[in-house]
Write a protein that holds these residues in place. Structure first.
Motif, mmCIF file in Angstrom:
data_model
loop_
_atom_site.group_PDB
_atom_site.id
_atom_site.type_symbol
_atom_site.label_atom_id
_atom_site.label_comp_id
_atom_site.label_asym_id
_atom_site.label_seq_id
_atom_site.Cartn_x
_atom_site.Cartn_y
_atom_site.Cartn_z
ATOM 1 N N GLN A 98 -8.383 -4.379 6.363
ATOM 2 C CA GLN A 98 -7.234 -3.698 5.159
ATOM 3 C C GLN A 98 -6.994 -2.402 5.620
ATOM 4 O OE1 GLN A 98 -8.507 -4.707 1.151
ATOM 5 N NE2 GLN A 98 -9.230 -6.685 1.835
ATOM 6 N N CYS A 136 -13.350 -1.999 2.376
ATOM 7 C CA CYS A 136 -12.308 -2.886 1.786
ATOM 8 C C CYS A 136 -12.474 -4.294 1.772
ATOM 9 C CB CYS A 136 -11.121 -2.565 2.624
ATOM 10 S SG CYS A 136 -10.604 -0.759 3.035
ATOM 11 N N PRO B 476 0.513 2.924 0.958
ATOM 12 C CA PRO B 476 -0.506 1.913 1.389
ATOM 13 C C PRO B 476 -1.659 2.509 2.143
ATOM 14 C CG PRO B 476 1.647 1.707 2.581
ATOM 15 C CD PRO B 476 1.764 2.622 1.597
ATOM 16 N N GLN B 479 -3.718 -1.955 1.632
ATOM 17 C CA GLN B 479 -3.175 -3.019 0.579
ATOM 18 C C GLN B 479 -2.110 -3.817 1.265
ATOM 19 O OE1 GLN B 479 -3.421 0.431 0.126
ATOM 20 N NE2 GLN B 479 -4.729 0.688 -1.476
ATOM 21 N N HIS B 481 1.127 -3.162 2.245
ATOM 22 C CA HIS B 481 2.444 -3.182 1.317
ATOM 23 C C HIS B 481 3.857 -3.482 2.391
ATOM 24 C CE1 HIS B 481 1.198 0.135 -1.577
ATOM 25 N NE2 HIS B 481 0.434 -0.903 -1.654
ATOM 26 N N THR B 516 -0.379 5.312 -4.651
ATOM 27 C CA THR B 516 -0.823 4.083 -4.744
ATOM 28 C C THR B 516 -2.164 4.075 -5.368
ATOM 29 O OG1 THR B 516 0.202 2.642 -2.941
ATOM 30 C CG2 THR B 516 -2.265 2.020 -3.840
ATOM 31 N N SER B 519 -3.477 0.116 -9.469
ATOM 32 C CA SER B 519 -3.088 -1.327 -9.064
ATOM 33 C C SER B 519 -1.443 -1.299 -9.476
ATOM 34 C CB SER B 519 -3.978 -2.416 -9.736
ATOM 35 O OG SER B 519 -5.160 -2.536 -9.593
ATOM 36 N N GLN B 639 -7.848 -8.667 -1.425
ATOM 37 C CA GLN B 639 -8.075 -7.395 -2.659
ATOM 38 C C GLN B 639 -9.290 -7.908 -3.812
ATOM 39 O OE1 GLN B 639 -6.596 -4.175 -3.189
ATOM 40 N NE2 GLN B 639 -6.066 -4.794 -1.146
ATOM 41 N N GLY B 703 -5.644 -4.860 -7.351
ATOM 42 C CA GLY B 703 -6.506 -3.994 -6.615
ATOM 43 C C GLY B 703 -7.750 -3.932 -7.004
#
Ligand code: FES
Ligand code: FES
Lengths: 153, 748
Positions: A98, A136, B476, B479, B481, B516, B519, B639, B703
């Motif tokens: 991640q 993560c 990000p 995550q 993005h 960010t 969530s 996530q 998230g």
């Protein structure tokens, strides 16, 4: 003092303080920043590299201790034409990363794990990577990636 | 062509991280930082003291030392991180005469070389005049030892209220407990760092390891007395809520760069990180009452938040807990009392979930206690009290309005996937046999709030080669993005995702942004990309119509070819490259969502508890998490995995501990039991998608969901494993010692 190492096939000589850690030599003297530092107690494995083919935590070794030896870092893992190593490919396919911070160390540790245990069980993967922390992924996809790279089901 | 949305596209950001690694603050080799000085902090080694003297003379003479700063040298006014907090509790960037927690920065040393800072720090002599210490928030609430005597209280936020004495009238079963939602080290794998350089044009360029460049602007402007900042967040190695905006240390780095007129760099150590970056920390006094046939009639939670030494976002989070206190249950009466107090510990940050995990932990632990009290299966008690499926907004007794939900379906799905009845049978047979390894099954159902409303910026630019760049105000740090936003932009333009770049985290390139956190990114940032894509297509259609001398209404966009042409006659057309032309084509817009969205789900944890040692093994974890429409299920699952692991960690092993004198006992990753591969199983995820009407994507946040359900599910499972031995409750983290002690006490 002068320390010479072969890193990813190239020789690197630098004058460093005797107390210089291998990870600092790699990052600050050689300028390869793929190898990360995530702790100060040898707990996280973000700094994992291969020393003469074996995974080591490069924050636990002085550069001077390994003078003359061969290192491989994440930058030396893919083929010269850019083709990903099967482990890198497996991490990509399985979303095994991640934020990416643990990733170089995790991938190097995983490659070494498969050298020792070619078709590991899930338990063996989990035990083999216990010294590499990730905040993560919850490890799920990392384990899956290593199993896939090892051809395990 | 089938839509790319909802498919498992592999992340476009991966190859770089996998081959050369990201570029985090400490990796920057920007020429503007050549010759930068390194900054090292001297931090308090005591929890509460007056600074009698600070002697830096020997340190000043140490090799490589260029300058040394204390509070007085900085001329930076102490800041109150939110206007709602007690005014007298401002935080100075370096300690101002008093230290209030171990790890508080006192002195900043500048050295030529990085390694010289640590050496010089050894020579700084701080003379501490000890003050009485208060670590326990319950004690702090008594206001006997005050951290800020001028405030006259330790209460940073909220107030004490008398509970309603009639709340539990008519209940034939009432349970009452005190729950400790422990402090955790947030521990993103990348620690914090900052680099700052005054540029030639007088601006300050700042690189931060932060969840949002724009969210750092205001506090840095205030500290530096200049508007003219260029803030950049390069790759960030995880944040989990605690890298919001600029920290006290970041402010010092920037101010020192301003005073020195040259580049300054700083990177903390892991020890510094865990001493200063913590989250959670609530004492919850809960009471639940209802009928013996399983109907809950009233619930009270009295929340005492431990804000740490200076109120930061963590001091506010009891309010987020308050908003979500009733969870998924239809309880006629709910009373929440919430406040936070300062203590001589690290200031509390947000940590994944930020107030909502605490709400879920309280209600989910309490309902199981209630189920045990009336002798009913915990799943059944939930069934009898869940808010039924709703498609119109649902308002709870605390005034929160949920968007849409189907909690009963989530519960049944997870029970089915877990094989709940079979697990109960297995448990019964192990109990009957008196096995050493007992099975525990824990449930948690949850609803949380994400995005909290607000707006987000997106701009899309098409270049003359037909490639595109998406600019976003989200930030990000793991995550994905780039992948998700490229998928959204690609779907309606036909520009392939490999040809769409993402720009974020640079206040010069992106005018506004919320970063960010909470969530928010997909639902706000992703919806902004969607909305802007539609505007872009319209704009392009106009242009293509002009170029083709056709009516815009007659043009269609062939998304397979990425080309506009007149409907029915595809021979003459204009590709994106042609439409963009030499000048390019760019459109920007802000998307606004009036309020939050409410993801929900249900989790089941299965544990084995060794009744002789108290050792717990989490053997299975089954999760239903409904975050609405999924743009990329691969990323959504990632996530969920990460969230579940962090939630389980809080139940199983993680806790940041101070002794009574405020000395940290878990100040590095050798002592803080960061969860590793061996404590976790692979997770069993069950999909569920109930789109929200709040945004055009139908997406809610994902998230934090995993974290929110996982902690109480695992805790409930541990208690359940030994319930037949008479155990009614075990505090988190459920360490072998706690579990073993609970078994011993129950058997007395
Ligand atoms: S940096 Fe080497 S183990 Fe953490
Ligand atoms: S991917 Fe972020 S720490 Fe592993």
């Amino acid at each position: 003092m002068k320390v010479t190492l072969t890193i990813n096939g190239a020789r690197h000589s630098h004058d460093v303080e005797p107390r210089t850690l291998l990870v600092h030599f790699i990052r600050d003297n050689v300028g390869l920043t793929g190898t990360n530092i995530g702790c100060d107690t040898s707990s996280c494995g973000a700094c994992t590299v291969h020393l003469d083919g074996e995974a080591v935590k490069s924050c636990t070794i002085l550069a001077a201790q390994v003078d003359g030896r061969e290192l491989r870092t994440i930058e030396g893992l893919a083929a010269a034409d850019g083709t990903l190593h099967p482990m890198q490919q497996a991490f990509h396919e399985n979303h095994g990363l991640q934020c990416g911070f643990c990733t170089p160390g995790m991938v190097m540790a995983a490659v070494s794990l498969l050298d020792d245990v070619p078709h590991p069980t899930e338990r063996e993967v989990r035990e083999g990577l216990e010294g590499n922390l990730c905040r993560c992924t919850g490890y799920h996809n990392i384990v899956k990636a290593v199993m896939a790279a090892g051809g395990s089901k | 062509m089938p839509s790319i949305l909802g498919t498992r596209v592999k992340r476009v950001e991966d190859p770089r991280f996998l081959t050369v690694g990201g570029t985090y603050v400490d990796d920057l080799r920007d020429p503007r930082l050549d010759g930068a000085l390194w900054l090292t902090f001297v931090r308090s080694s005591v929890a509460h003291a007056r600074l009698a003297s600070i002697d830096t003379s020997s340190a000043a003479a140490a090799p490589g030392v260029v300058a040394i700063y204390t509070f007085a040298d900085l001329s930076v006014e102490p800041q109150l991180s939110m206007p709602a907090f007690n005014e007298a509790m401002k935080r100075p960037a370096l300690a101002d005469g008093v230290v209030r927690f171990v790890g508080e920065p006192i002195v900043a040393i500048l050295t030529e070389q990085r390694s010289q800072g640590e050496d010089a720090a050894e020579f700084v002599v701080v003379d501490y005049d000890p003050l009485p210490v208060v670590v326990d928030p319950v004690e702090a609430a008594a206001d006997e030892v005050l951290l800020f005597p001028e405030a006259g209280t330790n209460t940073a936020y909220g107030r004490v209220r008398e509970p309603d004495p009639t709340l539990f009238e008519g209940c034939d079963a009432v349970v009452h407990m005190t729950l400790y939602n422990r402090r955790l080290a947030v521990a993103p794998l990348e620690v914090k760092g900052c680099a700052a350089v005054p540029a030639e044009d007088g601006r300050m360029v700042v690189w931060l390891s932060s969840q949002g460049a724009h969210t750092a602007v205001a506090s840095l402007q205030a500290a530096l007395g200049t508007e003219d900042l260029h803030i950049i967040t390069p790759d960030v190695g995880g944040g989990f809520g605690a890298k919001n905006g600029a920290s006290a240390e970041d402010i010092v780095v920037c101010r020192v760069a301003q005073l020195q007129g040259r580049a300054i760099r700083w990177a903390e150590t892991r020890t510094e990180n865990v001493l200063t970056m913590q989250g959670r920390g609530q004492v919850q006094t809960v009471t639940m009452g209802g009928t013996r046939d399983g109907r809950i009639l009233a619930y009270r939670v009295d929340i005492l938040g431990d804000a740490g030494a200076y109120p930061m976002i963590g001091a506010f989070l009891p309010m987020a807990t308050r908003m979500m206190a009733p969870g998924v249950y239809d309880m006629p009466k709910v009373e929440v009392i919430a406040r936070s107090v300062v203590t001589n510990t690290a200031p509390q940050m947000a940590y994944r979930g930020a107030g909502r995990p605490e709400a879920t932990a309280a209600v989910e632990r309490t309902i199981e206690r209630f189920a045990a009290e009336i002798g009913m299966d915990a799943a059944e008690v939930r069934r009898r009290n869940l808010v039924p499926k709703f498609v119109e907004p649902h308002k709870t007794p605390v005034g929160t309005t949920y968007d849409i939900g189907d909690y009963p379906a989530a519960l049944e799905l997870v029970l089915e996937a877990a094989g709940y009845d079979a697990l109960r049978k297995e448990q019964a047979s192990r109990r009957a046999a008196g096995d050493r390894l007992q099975l525990g099954i824990g449930i948690a159902t949850y609803v949380e709030i994400t995005a909290f409303g607000g707006s987000e910026y997106a701009r899309i630019e098409v270049k003359d080669d037909g490639s595109a760049v998406v600019y976003t105000g989200t930030s990000p740090h793991g995550q994905g993005h780039h992948t998700s936003f490229a998928m959204i932009a690609s779907e309606r333009t036909g520009i392939p995702i490999e040809r769409i770049n993402l720009v974020w985290g640079d206040t010069d390139l992106v005018p506004t942004g919320g970063g960010t956190g909470g969530s928010r990114s997909l639902q706000l940032g992703g919806s902004a990309v969607l909305q802007t894509t539609d505007l872009l297509v319209e704009e392009a259609r106009q242009r293509a119509a002009q170029q083709l001398e056709a009516n815009p209404e007659d043009l269609v966009l062939d998304t397979e070819a990425g080309r506009f042409h007149v409907a029915g006659s595809p021979t003459a057309g204009r590709t994106w490259a042609e439409v963009a032309g030499n000048d390019g084509l760019a459109v920007a817009s802000d998307f606004t969502q009036p309020s939050g969205t409410f993801p929900f789900g249900a989790h089941v944890a299965v544990v084995e508890v060794d009744t002789e040692t108290g050792q717990v093994e989490l053997t299975r974890f089954i999760a239903v998490d409904d975050a609405g429409t999924m743009i990329n299920p691969l990323i959504v699952e990632g996530q969920r995995h990460g969230g579940i692991a962090q939630g389980a960690a809080q139940a199983l092993c993680e806790e940041f501990i101070y002794d009574a004198d405020g000395n940290p006992l878990t100040s590095n990753l050798a002592d803080f039991t960061f969860i590793s591969t061996c404590e976790l199983p692979s997770f069993e995820l069950v999909p569920m998608e109930t789109p929200t009407p709040m945004n055009p994507l139908g997406a809610k946040g994902i998230g934090e969901a995993g974290t929110i359900g996982a902690t109480p599910a695992v805790q409930n499972a541990v208690v359940d494993a030994v319930a037949h031995l008479g155990v009614r409750h075990i505090d988190i983290p459920c360490t072998p010692e706690r579990v073993w002690t609970a078994i011993q006490e129950a058997s007395k």
